[in-house]
Design an enzyme around this catalytic site. Structure first.
Site, PDB file in Angstrom:
ATOM      1  CB  SER A   1     -16.793  46.624  30.351  1.00  0.00           C
ATOM      2  OG  SER A   1     -16.214  47.715  29.668  1.00  0.00           O
ATOM      3  CE  LYS A   2     -10.804  41.603  31.525  1.00  0.00           C
ATOM      4  NZ  LYS A   2     -10.433  41.931  32.886  1.00  0.00           N
ATOM      5  NE  ARG A   3     -15.746  50.486  26.823  1.00  0.00           N
ATOM      6  CZ  ARG A   3     -16.256  51.587  27.390  1.00  0.00           C
ATOM      7  NH1 ARG A   3     -15.582  52.706  27.388  1.00  0.00           N
ATOM      8  NH2 ARG A   3     -17.456  51.568  27.942  1.00  0.00           N
TER       9      ARG A   3
END
Ligand code: GLU
Length: 495
Positions: A268-270
């Protein structure tokens, strides 16, 4: 089943596979979704089939044309071309779900007529209460079936009150035993229909739900293989149930394992960049992304690591796709990017670094980009690093006081004068002539007892202001004769 339904399944049985990539235009193309597109593309190309692009835009609130354009652009950038799609049309169009509403409506009406679907008038509040009750009682929450067997009178009352309604699929009607299928990647999957509640196929706004639209489309587009991420396994089971109700054979399914971040959580973006556009803007090459994504979940079974899209299309096999989740390793992608960057012919690399150098504020017209590309090629991991490595060729050379001091010696000046004279006398410079000039300078200096580092170090300082960098012949070639001469002349003149 009424065979005259619009866009009914093509009767001609083709042996060549027809696969589809069906993104929802609610965001940019995600790296994991790009792998799905890639593997579908490879499957089609490897087995002489067709690759279809279908835009699943029935979520009207979240779908945008801008995201559709962005996804299309990313696929094109990756080199994954399609044989049928919303932009090019095809025999089974339209290829945008929002343009196929009439077809879903007909299929839903047919299911209603066949008694395997029914209108449901339950309000959001009622459904919410039902969910809460199930939760409180520790039961799995699923639709209890209140509207499954409404009498004609009950239905009439709802209609008279103009209550909003959806169409639900009567799961157990056609699916009394376990639903089993053989997944091309995961092996046998089976699920008992009791754990699946009567799901909605048409929403209150007359839009189909994803599962229903996907089935109608896969069926009417004669899709033979559905290859997608394993987050869709539970959907596949629902979709097979719909095929059973429609009395049509389901396509063959295959589900790829998730791509996880280094912490084993879903990517994910993380974890950093997740969309193909971000990777492009950060200076990754499509060749490297394709190569890395393919090896993330597939192996040729050999030591070979570098694959072009063309080679992959020749060697790909679905049997060699891994069942286990893949861990995304940024370092490995960087390694592939560096490898592919070094493979590029200088003219191509020049084209690719030019936008990055322009964005950094330099007037690219003024420079020989190909010569600069040659000079920095071995240093680059991403194209985005180009302006930093190329800076020595793009800006006027600056000397720190220490460097100026180092250059202000008789020995250094002698070397500088020698090469200046040769450059001054030269016609246009290229790599070979730069090499010759350096060689001659070294030879002359040797006769004067100056050698090795005492030649190269002051030359590098003089031409770049730096203590390290690309080979000097690259530096001279990238600066060009005129600028190299001017900068050496300034030093000799003591400015
Ligand atoms: N639109 C769905 C998605 O983006 C497609 C899933 C499928 O391939 O059926 O997840």
């Amino acid at each position: 089943m009424n065979e005259k339904l619009t866009g009914g399944p093509a009767e001609k049985k083709e042996s060549a596979p027809r696969v589809r990539f069906a993104p929802s235009p609610t965001g940019h193309l995600h790296i994991g979704t790009a792998r799905t597109a890639l593997f579908n593309w490879l499957f089609a190309r490897r087995y002489g089939g067709r690759f279809i692009l279908r835009v699943e835009d029935t979520d009207r609130a979240r779908s945008t044309k801008a995201f559709e354009d962005s996804i299309i652009e990313s696929l094109q950038w990756l080199g994954l071309n399609w044989d049928e799609g919303p932009d090019i049309g095809g025999e089974f169009g339209p290829y945008r779900q929002s343009e196929r509403l009439k077809i879903y409506k007909e299929y839903a009406e047919q299911l209603l007529k066949d008694g395997v679907a029914y209108y449901c008038y339950c309000s959001q509040r009622e459904l919410e209460n039902e969910r809460k009750r199930a939760l409180d009682e520790g039961r799995m929450s699923m639709y209890g079936g209140r509207c499954r067997n409404l009498t004609v009178a009950e239905r009439r009352l709802h209609e008279l009150a103009d209550n909003p309604k959806v169409i639900r699929f009567n799961v157990q009607k056609h699916n009394s035993s376990k639903i089993k299928y053989n997944d091309l990647i995961k092996g046998e999957i089976s699920i008992s229909p009791e754990v699946v509640g009567d799901f909605i196929i048409m929403k209150a706004d007359s839009m189909p739900t994803y599962n229903f639209a996907a089935v109608v489309d896969d069926l009417t587009m004669s899709i033979t293989h559905v290859l997608r991420g394993d987050d869709h396994i539970t959907n596949s089971v629902r979709q097979i149930m719909l095929y059973n109700a429609l009395r049509k054979p389901a396509p063959t399914y295959g589900h790829f394992s998730m791509i996880l971040g280094s912490d084993k959580a879903k990517l994910s973006k993380r974890h950093g960049a997740t969309s193909i556009t971000e990777y492009r803007d950060r200076g990754y090459l499509p060749e490297a992304i394709i190569n890395y994504l393919s090896l993330l979940s597939w192996s040729a079974g050999t030591e070979k690591e570098i694959f072009s899209l063309k080679e992959l299309a020749e060697e790909f096999s679905i049997e060699r796709v891994s069942k286990s989740p893949a861990i995304f390793d940024q370092g490995k992608l960087d390694w592939f990017n560096g490898r592919w960057l070094r493979e590029l012919p200088a003219a191509v690399l020049a084209e690719r670094i030019t936008p990055f150098i322009a964005v950094a504020g330099y007037n690219v017209e003024e420079f020989d980009m190909e010569a600069i590309a040659m000079a920095i090629q071995s240093n680059l991991t991403t194209l985005a690093e180009a302006p930093a490595y190329a800076r020595i060729f793009l800006e006027e050379v600056k000397y720190t006081p220490e460097v100026s001091e180092e250059l202000d010696t008789d020995k250094a000046k002698e070397v500088i004068r020698e090469i200046w004279e040769r450059l001054e006398a030269a016609e246009e410079i290229d790599i070979d002539s730069a090499k010759t000039i350096l060689k001659e300078t070294v030879a002359v200096m040797k006769t004067k007892g100056i050698k090795g580092r005492d030649i190269y170090h002051p030359l590098r300082l003089a031409l770049t202001g730096e203590t390290s960098g690309p080979e000097l012949f690259f530096v001279i070639n990238a600066l060009g004769r005129r600028r190299a001469v001017a900068c050496l002349r300034r030093l000799l003149d003591g400015n």
